[in-house]
Design an enzyme around this catalytic site. Structure first.
Site, PDB file in Angstrom:
ATOM      1  CG  HIS A  73      45.021  33.586  38.400  1.00 45.76           C
ATOM      2  ND1 HIS A  73      44.498  32.449  39.004  1.00 45.76           N
ATOM      3  CD2 HIS A  73      45.801  34.178  39.336  1.00 45.76           C
ATOM      4  CE1 HIS A  73      44.964  32.361  40.240  1.00 45.76           C
ATOM      5  NE2 HIS A  73      45.745  33.391  40.468  1.00 45.76           N
TER       6      HIS A  73
ATOM      7  CD  GLU B 109      46.394  31.765  44.252  1.00 49.56           C
ATOM      8  OE1 GLU B 109      45.589  31.391  43.392  1.00 49.56           O
ATOM      9  OE2 GLU B 109      47.044  32.836  44.154  1.00 49.56           O
TER      10      GLU B 109
HETATM   11 FE   LIG Z   1      46.683  33.724  42.325  1.00 51.17          FE
END
Ligand SMILES: [Fe+2]
Length: 276
Positions: free
Chosen positions: A140, A186
């Site tokens: 991520h 995000e």
């Molecule tokens: Fe993140």
């Protein structure tokens, strides 16, 4: 993942994750990023996820994400060392990574951004579920965040978010800055030639999110509209905000972070300030 490593027990996984987290538990910002001797299953998770994600990115990721990722050129066939990627990123956009044992508190995380530092984990998700992780992991942090941080525009936006967080005192203001971060850096989506493309790190680093994001309830990106929307990081996002261009993202979100303070956010939230 169909490989033998998918059989790894939860206990064995937790021990391994703990070993890697321990490497950065007591580091100061000046300490070098630890070198991790990654195992076969970790390289396999990395390859499995990267191969699938790269294929999806061609159709689902924004142009600026793709161009920035090409600049950083994170290897796909093995887990890279965070210190090597950090060094390369530094020479491209001035951002660098700092190793973190786990998710860092919002104020500390944002404090890093203000100084062009992104806190990154070094462990990988469980091999049983390579396409989903609730907690951030190296995939991520590098495929989602690192890949855009090679873009001057994104690096600027991340710094602006960090500067905004450093400017405010109240917990509510900090949380709202974090919410704007969530729905843009995000989970942000931008329209390109009539199609919805992901630029947010959570979306571009998750095969499942890329499968689901076009089913969301899309709303035009607008700071005021974010006030009443709640979010849950543990599930696919039912509401997403889209912009007509990355220039619009920079105009709306960059300007907000560049100028917001406790009072302006309190006015936006329609409430009163409480101390953090
Ligand atoms: Fe993140």
């Amino acid at each position: 993942m169909q490989g033998q490593h998918a059989q790894m027990t939860d206990a064995a996984y937790e021990i391994r994750r703990g070993e890697i987290a321990a490497l950065s538990a007591d580091l100061t910002p000046e300490d070098p990023i630890p070198v991790v001797e990654y195992t076969d299953w970790e390289h396999e998770v990395w390859r499995t996820v990267c191969v699938d994600l790269i294929a999806r990115h061609r159709t689902d990721a924004s142009t600026e994400y793709l161009e920035s990722a090409e600049q950083l050129a994170v290897p796909l066939d093995h887990v890279p060392q965070l210190r090597d990627v950090s060094s390369r990123l530094g020479s491209i956009s001035g951002f660098r990574f700092q190793s973190a044992p786990a998710l860092v508190p919002l104020r500390e995380f944002c404090g890093g951004l203000a100084n062009s530092v992104f806190h990154s984990t070094q462990y990988l998700r469980h091999p049983r579920s390579p396409f989903y992780t609730e907690d951030p992991d190296l995939l991520h942090d590098l495929v989602g965040h690192g890949n855009v941080l090679a873009s001057d525009r994104f690096a600027r936006l991340y710094r602006l978010a960090g500067n905004a967080a450093a400017r405010v005192q109240s917990a509510e203001a900090l949380q709202f800055i974090g919410k704007v971060f969530w729905f843009t850096l995000e989970c942000g989506v931008v329209r390109e030639r009539g199609e919805r493309k992901a630029y947010g790190a959570t979306l571009v680093s998750s095969y499942g999110e890329l499968d689901h994001f076009r089913s969301a309830d899309f709303r035009p990106l607008d700071i005021k509209s974010l006030v009443d929307v709640e979010y849950d990081i543990s599930t696919y996002q039912p509401v997403l905000f889209e912009a007509d261009s990355m220039d619009e993202v920079e105009d709306i979100v960059g300007s907000f972070w560049d100028t917001c303070d406790d009072d302006s956010i309190a006015a936006l939230l329609g409430g009163t300030r409480t101390p953090s």
